[in-house]
Design an enzyme around this catalytic site. Structure first.
Site, PDB file in Angstrom:
ATOM      1  N   GLU A   1      36.587  35.469  39.361  1.00 13.16           N
ATOM      2  CA  GLU A   1      36.334  35.921  40.106  1.00 13.16           C
ATOM      3  C   GLU A   1      36.770  35.554  41.437  1.00 13.16           C
ATOM      4  O   GLU A   1      37.214  34.533  41.521  1.00 13.16           O
ATOM      5  CB  GLU A   1      33.895  35.509  40.213  1.00 13.16           C
ATOM      6  CG  GLU A   1      33.069  35.362  39.524  1.00 13.16           C
ATOM      7  CD  GLU A   1      32.150  34.912  39.514  1.00 13.16           C
ATOM      8  OE1 GLU A   1      31.176  36.107  39.642  1.00 13.16           O
ATOM      9  OE2 GLU A   1      31.627  33.711  39.483  1.00 13.16           O
TER      10      GLU A   1
ATOM     11  N   GLU B   1      26.368  32.182  30.758  1.00 19.62           N
ATOM     12  CA  GLU B   1      26.908  33.434  31.097  1.00 19.62           C
ATOM     13  C   GLU B   1      28.922  32.720  31.378  1.00 19.62           C
ATOM     14  O   GLU B   1      28.768  31.310  32.097  1.00 19.62           O
ATOM     15  CB  GLU B   1      26.902  33.403  32.909  1.00 19.62           C
ATOM     16  CG  GLU B   1      27.053  34.831  33.462  1.00 19.62           C
ATOM     17  CD  GLU B   1      26.988  35.260  34.790  1.00 19.62           C
ATOM     18  OE1 GLU B   1      26.027  34.606  34.784  1.00 19.62           O
ATOM     19  OE2 GLU B   1      28.138  35.368  35.721  1.00 19.62           O
TER      20      GLU B   1
END
Length: 545
Positions: A438, A433
């Site tokens: 974020e 990933e």
């Protein structure tokens, strides 16, 4: 009373057995004896001595070489290069350790001749008596990493730090303010006083060993390695042509500001005010780390004393492969983007509080909006959207740029990220990933860039952060550059996290893109009770190769 007598009897029996076992263990812990020290001393002026030590009941050997340096060997064999110029006598002490740490020792005197001499390096290091050095935080590449062999030593190929880059990892309170003072004690020997103000800057591989938070990249930790060490100059053994041919060996686990579990540093270049060194990482012989030092203290560098403007990051991907700008669209192009609906398994594995729908995505004035709302849906109190390019657009290596404004409000968790195209077959984190961006609404302005893979996932991800202003009221560009050699994370073209990619990693195959806004969960945290609605606004998504 009957049960009390039984318990007492059992206790006495257990104590008796324990005493018998202790006696047996003490009998087994014999003191090492019959220590024999053989020293094969070179006669060519190299100063090299091959030691071969044996002893009865010994499992490991520690050497004090009598020149301020030490060594350890499991089998008693060790090679040492003595660098003091001329013919010198050294008292070498060998400590043999047996079971339970029981030890005995033996000392021998040896005479060793060395023709090695590097007075120029000595004078530069100490200024003739004593000199203090600091990390050259203002210079590009003051910290870098590349392969052990075949690298460009002036520009390590895996990673080079931008000026003051590590200040975001709190390095300005340890790494950048470290004081390394070298003082002359002999022809090729020095003392080294290391003052790190009680805090040490650790490479991410060693953070957990010293009590730090794993998965957070390089860290300053309250561990004091300060104090005086001995340093010896000796001929470098790497064969690197771009080098002075001299290396420094520190006693007692000494090192130079950045902890990578090594005590030997090759001097690539040195002059009156600058020094460039190279060291092979202690737990990975395939990685060489590079450090630049200066005689200018950090606060003077920061104020402009010898500082340089940060070098602009140079991309290796300039051809536009794919773009979504949303300019001529009134609704999401479902030939490219897929909607993921629902709350997944346990809130998509993160205890997230939202239910994803198609209705929370819209295009307004040429921008994509993904909106999180406080509203009931299918038993959940919040709605939002999550869209992917899985099976429609996937690629290996390149540069991803996303220009976006982020939602605001406690509990919002917007993300721009990627998963491997074999996700459905191998699962997570095996697929890999890449979190390009974020953000936590509970920590406005802190941007996270992370990688998840086997051995570094979830709360132990390979990650770092940077801080920006006005993430929700202004557009910023979130970038990830990905090659077979490295993965680099940037915000507004400023590098803040780099990963050295390897053939064994999961990051060497096709990945697809994901955009979403989650609420709460293990990362987003507590949701503000006053939160009603907020959006991530995306201007464009571009991929270059």
């Amino acid at each position: 009373m009957k049960y009390l007598r039984i318990i007492n009897f059992l206790i006495i029996s257990i104590l008796a057995v324990s005493c018998q076992e202790d006696d047996l263990e003490l009998q087994d812990m014999a003191v090492p004896s019959n220590i024999t020290v053989n020293a094969d001393i070179s006669t060519d002026g190299s100063g090299i001595v091959h030691f071969d030590v044996s002893a009865d009941n010994a499992f490991t050997y520690q050497f004090n070489f009598g020149d301020g340096t030490t060594g350890t060997s499991l089998d008693g064999k060790i090679t040492k290069r003595f660098s003091r110029n001329g013919l010198n006598t050294y008292l070498v002490t060998v400590v043999a350790f047996g079971k339970g740490g029981i030890s005995s020792s033996k000392s021998v005197e040896i005479e060793v001749e060395s023709d090695f001499s590097d007075p120029e390096t000595k004078d530069y290091l100490t200024g003739g008596s004593s000199k203090t050095w600091y990390v050259a935080a203002s210079e590009p590449g003051h910290l870098g990493v590349g392969p052990t062999f075949g690298d460009n030593f002036n520009n390590p190929s895996y990673y080079t730090a931008a000026p003051f880059e590590k200040a975001g990892a709190d390095a300005s309170s340890c790494f950048y303010t470290d004081e390394l003072t070298f003082s002359t004690t002999g022809e090729n020997n020095f003392t080294y006083e290391y003052n790190n103000n009680g805090r040490t800057f650790f490479n991410a591989d060693f953070v957990g060993e010293f009590g730090g938070p794993t998965g957070s990249g390089d860290q300053c930790i309250e561990v004091d390695f300060g104090g005086e060490k001995n340093v010896a100059l000796s001929p470098a053994t790497s064969g690197v042509e771009a080098s002075t041919g001299t290396q420094m060996d520190f006693s007692d686990g000494g090192f130079m500001s950045y902890y990578i579990a090594t005590s030997s540093y090759e001097i690539l270049s040195i002059d009156e005010n600058s020094m460039y060194v190279r060291a092979v990482m202690g737990n990975n012989p395939d990685l060489a780390w590079y450090l630049k030092f200066t005689t200018t203290p950090y606060d003077q560098q920061e104020a402009g004393g010898g500082t340089e403007e940060p070098e602009e990051f140079q991309t290796e991907f300039e051809d536009l492969l794919w773009e979504t700008s949303f300019d001529d669209e009134t609704s999401l192009d479902t030939s490219v983007w897929n909607y993921e609906i629902g709350n997944g398994d346990n809130g998509w594995g993160n205890q997230e509080a939202q239910y994803y729908t198609e209705d929370n995505t819209s295009i307004v004035d040429g921008n994509l909006l993904i909106t999180a709302r406080r509203e009931s849906e299918s038993g959940f109190e919040f709605t939002s959207s999550r869209i992917t390019t899985q099976d429609n657009f996937e690629f290996t290596y390149g540069r991803v740029e996303v220009r976006a404004k982020l939602p605001e409000g406690g509990g919002t968790w917007p993300a721009i990220w990627m998963l491997g195209n074999n996700f459905d077959e191998v699962g997570w984190p095996t697929t890999g990933e890449i979190d390009i961006m974020e953000h936590k609404g509970n920590e406005p302005g802190i941007i996270h860039g992370s990688l998840h893979y086997p051995g570094a996932s979830g709360g132990n991800a390979d990650t770092n952060t940077t801080t920006i202003e006005n993430p929700s009221s202004e557009f910023h560009t979130y970038t990830m550059e990905w090659s077979a050699e490295r993965i680099v994370f940037l915000v507004d073209d400023e590098v803040y996290h780099t990963y050295a990619n390897t053939p064994e990693s999961p990051f060497n195959k096709d990945f697809f893109l994901i955009l979403n806004v989650a609420m709460g969960g293990t990362f987003g945290g507590e949701i503000d009770e006053n939160f009603q609605e907020s959006s991530m606004e995306v201007d464009y998504v571009r991929v270059y190769q």
